[in-house]
Design a protein around this motif. Structure first.
Motif, PDB file in Angstrom:
ATOM      1  N   ASP A   1      29.342 -30.221  97.512  1.00 64.95           N
ATOM      2  CA  ASP A   1      29.145 -31.196  98.598  1.00 64.95           C
ATOM      3  C   ASP A   1      30.341 -32.136  98.735  1.00 64.95           C
ATOM      4  O   ASP A   1      30.792 -32.434  99.850  1.00 64.95           O
ATOM      5  CB  ASP A   1      27.883 -32.030  98.333  1.00 64.95           C
ATOM      6  CG  ASP A   1      26.610 -31.290  98.725  1.00 64.95           C
ATOM      7  OD1 ASP A   1      26.709 -30.320  99.497  1.00 64.95           O
ATOM      8  OD2 ASP A   1      25.529 -31.670  98.245  1.00 64.95           O
TER       9      ASP A   1
ATOM     10  N   ASP B   1      29.361 -41.891  96.589  1.00 60.79           N
ATOM     11  CA  ASP B   1      28.064 -41.269  96.310  1.00 60.79           C
ATOM     12  C   ASP B   1      27.418 -41.878  95.073  1.00 60.79           C
ATOM     13  O   ASP B   1      26.204 -42.103  95.051  1.00 60.79           O
ATOM     14  CB  ASP B   1      28.246 -39.757  96.134  1.00 60.79           C
ATOM     15  CG  ASP B   1      26.920 -39.016  96.258  1.00 60.79           C
ATOM     16  OD1 ASP B   1      26.288 -39.128  97.325  1.00 60.79           O
ATOM     17  OD2 ASP B   1      26.518 -38.352  95.278  1.00 60.79           O
TER      18      ASP B   1
ATOM     19  N   ARG C   1      30.893 -38.182 105.923  1.00 60.99           N
ATOM     20  CA  ARG C   1      29.671 -38.170 105.084  1.00 60.99           C
ATOM     21  C   ARG C   1      28.423 -38.184 105.959  1.00 60.99           C
ATOM     22  O   ARG C   1      27.477 -37.412 105.735  1.00 60.99           O
ATOM     23  CB  ARG C   1      29.653 -39.394 104.158  1.00 60.99           C
ATOM     24  CG  ARG C   1      30.426 -39.233 102.874  1.00 60.99           C
ATOM     25  CD  ARG C   1      30.318 -40.496 102.026  1.00 60.99           C
ATOM     26  NE  ARG C   1      28.936 -40.776 101.657  1.00 60.99           N
ATOM     27  CZ  ARG C   1      28.290 -40.222 100.642  1.00 60.99           C
ATOM     28  NH1 ARG C   1      28.918 -39.334  99.866  1.00 60.99           N
ATOM     29  NH2 ARG C   1      27.037 -40.529 100.369  1.00 60.99           N
ATOM     30  N   ASN C   2      28.402 -39.053 106.949  1.00 62.85           N
ATOM     31  CA  ASN C   2      27.217 -39.154 107.810  1.00 62.85           C
ATOM     32  C   ASN C   2      26.964 -37.853 108.557  1.00 62.85           C
ATOM     33  O   ASN C   2      25.821 -37.402 108.681  1.00 62.85           O
ATOM     34  CB  ASN C   2      27.392 -40.303 108.805  1.00 62.85           C
ATOM     35  CG  ASN C   2      27.378 -41.663 108.119  1.00 62.85           C
ATOM     36  OD1 ASN C   2      26.809 -41.817 107.037  1.00 62.85           O
ATOM     37  ND2 ASN C   2      27.999 -42.655 108.745  1.00 62.85           N
TER      38      ASN C   2
ATOM     39  N   TYR D   1      27.978 -34.830 107.675  1.00 62.94           N
ATOM     40  CA  TYR D   1      27.606 -33.789 106.714  1.00 62.94           C
ATOM     41  C   TYR D   1      26.155 -33.949 106.272  1.00 62.94           C
ATOM     42  O   TYR D   1      25.384 -32.973 106.251  1.00 62.94           O
ATOM     43  CB  TYR D   1      28.533 -33.856 105.509  1.00 62.94           C
ATOM     44  CG  TYR D   1      28.281 -32.762 104.492  1.00 62.94           C
ATOM     45  CD1 TYR D   1      28.822 -31.484 104.653  1.00 62.94           C
ATOM     46  CD2 TYR D   1      27.488 -32.998 103.371  1.00 62.94           C
ATOM     47  CE1 TYR D   1      28.575 -30.478 103.732  1.00 62.94           C
ATOM     48  CE2 TYR D   1      27.234 -31.999 102.436  1.00 62.94           C
ATOM     49  CZ  TYR D   1      27.788 -30.744 102.622  1.00 62.94           C
ATOM     50  OH  TYR D   1      27.545 -29.747 101.698  1.00 62.94           O
ATOM     51  N   ILE D   2      25.769 -35.175 105.915  1.00 65.33           N
ATOM     52  CA  ILE D   2      24.397 -35.420 105.445  1.00 65.33           C
ATOM     53  C   ILE D   2      23.407 -35.119 106.568  1.00 65.33           C
ATOM     54  O   ILE D   2      22.334 -34.538 106.337  1.00 65.33           O
ATOM     55  CB  ILE D   2      24.246 -36.864 104.944  1.00 65.33           C
ATOM     56  CG1 ILE D   2      25.089 -37.068 103.674  1.00 65.33           C
ATOM     57  CG2 ILE D   2      22.793 -37.198 104.641  1.00 65.33           C
ATOM     58  CD1 ILE D   2      25.195 -38.508 103.221  1.00 65.33           C
TER      59      ILE D   2
ATOM     60  N   SER E   1      20.484 -32.263 106.365  1.00 59.84           N
ATOM     61  CA  SER E   1      19.071 -32.639 106.578  1.00 59.84           C
ATOM     62  C   SER E   1      18.451 -31.825 107.703  1.00 59.84           C
ATOM     63  O   SER E   1      17.298 -31.385 107.608  1.00 59.84           O
ATOM     64  CB  SER E   1      18.984 -34.136 106.897  1.00 59.84           C
ATOM     65  OG  SER E   1      19.505 -34.907 105.830  1.00 59.84           O
TER      66      SER E   1
ATOM     67  N   SER F   1      22.281 -28.485  97.724  1.00 62.98           N
ATOM     68  CA  SER F   1      22.961 -29.694  98.191  1.00 62.98           C
ATOM     69  C   SER F   1      22.375 -30.949  97.555  1.00 62.98           C
ATOM     70  O   SER F   1      21.162 -31.047  97.314  1.00 62.98           O
ATOM     71  CB  SER F   1      22.851 -29.800  99.719  1.00 62.98           C
ATOM     72  OG  SER F   1      23.381 -31.036 100.164  1.00 62.98           O
TER      73      SER F   1
ATOM     74  N   PHE G   1      22.115 -33.611  99.059  1.00 60.70           N
ATOM     75  CA  PHE G   1      21.528 -34.395 100.143  1.00 60.70           C
ATOM     76  C   PHE G   1      20.338 -33.717 100.806  1.00 60.70           C
ATOM     77  O   PHE G   1      19.882 -34.144 101.862  1.00 60.70           O
ATOM     78  CB  PHE G   1      22.607 -34.684 101.200  1.00 60.70           C
ATOM     79  CG  PHE G   1      23.846 -35.269 100.620  1.00 60.70           C
ATOM     80  CD1 PHE G   1      23.889 -36.574 100.144  1.00 60.70           C
ATOM     81  CD2 PHE G   1      25.009 -34.515 100.508  1.00 60.70           C
ATOM     82  CE1 PHE G   1      25.025 -37.108  99.594  1.00 60.70           C
ATOM     83  CE2 PHE G   1      26.166 -35.044  99.968  1.00 60.70           C
ATOM     84  CZ  PHE G   1      26.165 -36.344  99.509  1.00 60.70           C
ATOM     85  N   ASN G   2      19.837 -32.639 100.208  1.00 55.42           N
ATOM     86  CA  ASN G   2      18.682 -31.939 100.763  1.00 55.42           C
ATOM     87  C   ASN G   2      17.410 -32.643 100.300  1.00 55.42           C
ATOM     88  O   ASN G   2      17.008 -32.528  99.148  1.00 55.42           O
ATOM     89  CB  ASN G   2      18.701 -30.480 100.320  1.00 55.42           C
ATOM     90  CG  ASN G   2      17.593 -29.679 100.990  1.00 55.42           C
ATOM     91  OD1 ASN G   2      16.723 -30.240 101.676  1.00 55.42           O
ATOM     92  ND2 ASN G   2      17.599 -28.370 100.771  1.00 55.42           N
ATOM     93  N   ASN G   3      16.772 -33.367 101.219  1.00 56.78           N
ATOM     94  CA  ASN G   3      15.532 -34.082 100.880  1.00 56.78           C
ATOM     95  C   ASN G   3      14.307 -33.233 101.102  1.00 56.78           C
ATOM     96  O   ASN G   3      13.173 -33.707 100.936  1.00 56.78           O
ATOM     97  CB  ASN G   3      15.429 -35.359 101.726  1.00 56.78           C
ATOM     98  CG  ASN G   3      16.549 -36.321 101.421  1.00 56.78           C
ATOM     99  OD1 ASN G   3      16.929 -36.494 100.257  1.00 56.78           O
ATOM    100  ND2 ASN G   3      17.102 -36.963 102.461  1.00 56.78           N
TER     101      ASN G   3
END
Length: 394
Positions: free
Chosen positions: A12, A299, A365-366, A368-369, A373, A387, A389-391
């Motif tokens: 990431d 991060d 970053r924004n 990519y995140i 998502s 990832s 950032f995978n919630n």
């Protein structure tokens, strides 16, 4: 330890760093492609962090002990200038650089004779300015030379005093010419010819050196020459006008007269103190590494804040105040590091590129995140499953 290394080298961070450079590349292409960005394009073409670095170094720079500038003032006639040159010569300088071109026979016969006599007496110790004109872009040579009226007959030593580039762009003067090919053979620039009069200063022909502005010079009024022998004897003396508006130039230190610019160029050649620029690939590599490190740092602070439940932690997280503080501190450290390299090691790393990259990182970053998502809701690809950032992980 293994878990920490796995986190630091997570894909990431690499992809966000790459995306940062992609965004910069897209922005640069847009600026270069659309006409309404022309003012920005023009500003970018004449922008360098070296200007800021030199302005900081100038506040602490010492007076040069080898080079003196004699200001002839605009009102000085040829007779007075000839007398000044003769007086300087009598005080035994190492070399005399005359940054004045005496075009044609003007004034009285006595004044012109005095100039010729001063030139003969100074001999090889003096270097006289000549100007190269009518540049041929196909042959890459200057077609003509404008010299003082006595130069050809007396065979005096000359050096070209051109400061602007061949396209007369009038940009900030950061580099100096060393030598060029003309229709009368190779000719050294005025600073190089002066430096070589004192010692065998080696420079590459047809090269351009970055001028080192990390010093200051004594500027002596023409009438003060006889009373300041200590500033003439065993010195390089440059004679010219510091008040001629037609010979004022933009420099990293602000507006500067041409004769003072020539003095900085002589200093650069004699001390081999020109600035070394990091190559394009080296600058990219440094910017990439620092961007990657900054991404990891951002991060880490985000995850640290997310684990805190206090009101202060919520405020710092939602207001992005801590992120801004971290960004400013990191940028300040980068600026300090590149400044130290510049001042103490005469090496310039492209600080503008690095700071630009760090500034764009948050946008990358924004994006990519947001992409992770959104895609993870309908896909189960490996890169999404793993990832940071995978919630939507199950």
């Amino acid at each position: 330890m293994k878990k920490t290394l796995k986190y630091i080298f997570h894909i990431d961070h690499l992809l966000i760093t790459i995306l940062t450079f992609v965004l910069i590349g897209v922005g640069y292409a847009a600026v270069m492609s659309f006409p309404f960005f022309d003012p920005l394009k023009q500003a970018m073409s004449d922008m360098s962090m070296t200007d800021y670095f030199f302005s900081l170094a100038d506040k602490n720079s010492d007076l040069n002990q080898d080079i003196t500038v004699v200001d002839i003032k605009d009102e000085a006639g040829r007779g007075k200038i000839a007398q000044a040159i003769a007086t300087v010569d009598s005080l035994e300088p190492w070399a005399i650089g005359v940054d004045i071109t005496f075009k044609g026979i003007k004034g009285t016969a006595a004044e012109n004779e005095a100039l010729i006599e001063a030139a003969l007496k100074a001999g090889d110790k003096a270097v006289w300015a000549t100007q190269l004109v009518d540049y041929d872009f196909e042959k890459k040579t200057f077609a003509q030379r404008r010299s003082s009226f006595f130069a050809e007959d007396l065979g005096v030593k000359e050096g070209f005093s051109n400061l602007d580039d061949v396209d007369y762009s009038h940009k900030t003067i950061r580099k100096m010419f060393t030598a060029v090919d003309g229709n009368q053979g190779k000719l050294a620039s005025l600073p190089v010819a002066i430096a070589q009069t004192v010692d065998s200063s080696n420079v590459k022909p047809n090269d351009k050196l970055t001028i080192d502005y990390k010093t200051k010079f004594v500027v002596l009024p023409i009438d003060s020459i006889p009373t300041h022998e200590e500033l003439i004897k065993n010195h390089i003396v440059l004679i010219g006008s510091t008040t001629d508006e037609g010979d004022m130039w933009k420099t990293p230190l602000g507006k500067m007269p041409g004769v003072v610019l020539q003095a900085y160029s002589v200093y650069t050649v004699r001390n081999h103190s020109h600035i070394h620029y990091a190559s394009y690939l080296v600058n990219l590599l440094i910017a990439f590494v620092l961007c990657y490190l900054f991404e990891v740092l951002v991060d880490v602070q985000n995850r640290w804040l997310s684990r805190k439940k206090s009101a202060w932690a919520v405020f710092l997280s939602r207001s992005y105040l801590l992120l801004r503080i971290v960004t400013i501190v990191f940028m300040a450290l980068v600026t300090w590091g590149t400044l130290s390299l510049f001042i103490h090691h005469s090496t310039y790393v492209d600080a503008i590129l690095i700071l630009l990259v760090l500034g764009v990182l948050s946008e990358a970053r924004n994006i990519y995140i947001g992409a992770i998502s959104a895609l993870s809701k309908n896909h189960n690809w490996w890169i999404l499953k793993n990832s940071l950032f995978n919630n939507n992980k199950k």
